[in-house]
Design an enzyme around this catalytic site. Structure first.
Site, mmCIF file in Angstrom:
data_model
loop_
_atom_site.group_PDB
_atom_site.id
_atom_site.type_symbol
_atom_site.label_atom_id
_atom_site.label_comp_id
_atom_site.label_asym_id
_atom_site.label_seq_id
_atom_site.Cartn_x
_atom_site.Cartn_y
_atom_site.Cartn_z
ATOM 1 N N LEU A 152 -54.083 128.953 -5.458
ATOM 2 C CA LEU A 152 -54.924 129.316 -6.590
ATOM 3 C C LEU A 152 -54.175 129.049 -7.900
ATOM 4 O O LEU A 152 -52.986 128.743 -7.894
ATOM 5 C CB LEU A 152 -55.339 130.783 -6.471
ATOM 6 C CG LEU A 152 -56.152 131.113 -5.210
ATOM 7 C CD1 LEU A 152 -56.357 132.609 -5.070
ATOM 8 C CD2 LEU A 152 -57.494 130.400 -5.228
ATOM 9 N N PRO A 153 -54.851 129.163 -9.050
ATOM 10 C CA PRO A 153 -54.184 128.823 -10.312
ATOM 11 C C PRO A 153 -52.987 129.690 -10.656
ATOM 12 O O PRO A 153 -51.993 129.202 -11.191
ATOM 13 C CB PRO A 153 -55.301 128.997 -11.344
ATOM 14 C CG PRO A 153 -56.558 128.743 -10.581
ATOM 15 C CD PRO A 153 -56.307 129.339 -9.225
ATOM 16 N N LYS B 74 -48.851 127.504 -18.244
ATOM 17 C CA LYS B 74 -48.642 128.720 -17.453
ATOM 18 C C LYS B 74 -47.283 128.712 -16.758
ATOM 19 O O LYS B 74 -46.535 129.693 -16.792
ATOM 20 C CB LYS B 74 -49.779 128.854 -16.440
ATOM 21 C CG LYS B 74 -49.676 130.029 -15.482
ATOM 22 C CD LYS B 74 -49.085 129.642 -14.148
ATOM 23 C CE LYS B 74 -49.935 128.620 -13.419
ATOM 24 N NZ LYS B 74 -49.366 128.289 -12.092
ATOM 25 N N LYS C 100 -40.009 126.785 -8.883
ATOM 26 C CA LYS C 100 -41.113 125.903 -9.281
ATOM 27 C C LYS C 100 -41.345 125.982 -10.787
ATOM 28 O O LYS C 100 -41.566 124.952 -11.447
ATOM 29 C CB LYS C 100 -42.382 126.293 -8.527
ATOM 30 C CG LYS C 100 -43.649 125.554 -8.990
ATOM 31 C CD LYS C 100 -43.545 124.045 -8.768
ATOM 32 C CE LYS C 100 -44.746 123.295 -9.364
ATOM 33 N NZ LYS C 100 -45.991 123.546 -8.651
#
Length: 299
Positions: free
Chosen positions: A66-67, A241, A172
């Site tokens: 998911l985002p 993000k 990440k």
């Protein structure tokens, strides 16, 4: 083979799920946009789940992509949530590029039910997902990772155990912060050189044979910037993000990291200027606008 559920059939989630279906796994799929899940189920012979709980029901391994972490946490509770469907002893692999603290909260909640958790963000883009060459950065119990490694190998070319829960998310985020810095700094350098009379293709030829090279200079600029192609493969909003998460990790660990903080601010500005649908490489266009020159055009 373990039975699987995959939740989140976005740009990278869909080809990841396709690799799992192609490997012969019994697969249930769910997506917030039901039509995406329905078309996938029809094409790949997967079971269309009506809710997150329905997807998880009967699955040995559940994968979310998911985002961001808040979307994953929002799926946990209620009669239609993952916790209502997950069986004791199941494993949740979160391939979301998420927040380390959120992953730790999720892992703690699942542990009370005997459900294992790994944060498993991936790198390699849509092409990597389609070809099964993604890099998986896993945080959590190494023994759990070994148990689910055959599942991950359906879409991964490299699987790395990074540390405890949250370590994959942190790595990440920092990786993508470096991507952002390379994109922005290369754009600044090439625009300055273009204004000084150096052709961008000449500048890149030299840089890519020298110590300033990066994936941005070697691949993204020749393939997307000089050609003015700017394909939309990874949204700037998601890079914004991710870099924000990297900056937060630095603050939380009290690590002096002015470049990470600057990268976060620059991506926030670029996101605001270019909008929700812009690709991450389009940040170059903002640097060009500020410099008053288009890379590839005569100064």
């Amino acid at each position: 083979m373990p039975s699987l559920a995959f939740l989140g059939l976005g740009a990278i989630g869909r080809p990841m799920a396709a690799r799992l279906a192609g490997a012969g796994h019994a697969l249930a799929v769910w997506n917030r946009t039901t039509e995406k899940a329905r078309s996938f189920a029809t094409e790949h012979g997967a079971r269309l789940a009506t809710t997150a709980a329905d997807a998880a029901r009967g699955a040995d391994v559940v994968i979310t992509c998911l985002p961001n972490s808040p979307e994953v946490e929002a799926l946990l509770d209620g009669p239609d949530g993952l916790l209502a469907g997950l069986a004791d002893g199941a494993t949740l692999l979160d391939c979301t590029s998420g927040e380390p603290a959120a992953s730790r909260r999720i892992a703690a909640r699942l542990a009370t039910r005997g459900i294992a958790f790994l944060d498993c963000p991936v790198s390699g883009g849509v092409v990597g997902a389609e070809t099964g060459k993604l890099t998986v950065m896993a945080g959590g119990d190494a023994a759990v990772l070994e148990q689910v490694r055959p599942v991950l190998e359906a879409f991964a070319g490299k699987i790395v155990h990074c540390g405890a829960v949250g370590a994959g998310d942190a790595l990440k985020a920092v990786n993508n912060a470096l991507l952002a810095l390379h994109l922005w700094s290369t754009a600044e350098g090439i625009t300055a050189l273009a204004k000084a009379g150096v052709r961008p293709e000449v500048a890149l030829d030299v840089i890519n044979a020298s110590s300033g090279r990066s994936n941005a200079s070697m691949n993204l600029f020749p393939e997307r910037v000089l050609t003015r192609a700017f394909p939309r493969t990874f949204r700037l909003a998601l890079l914004d993000k991710d870099v924000g998460i990297a900056a937060a990790v630095a603050r939380e660990t009290q690590t002096p990291a002015p470049m990470l903080q600057l990268a976060s601010e620059l991506m926030r500005i670029a996101h605001g200027e270019l909008g929700e649908e812009a690709d991450h490489v389009e940040v170059v266009q903002l640097v060009e606008r500020w410099a008053g020159i288009e890379i590839g055009a005569a100064p």
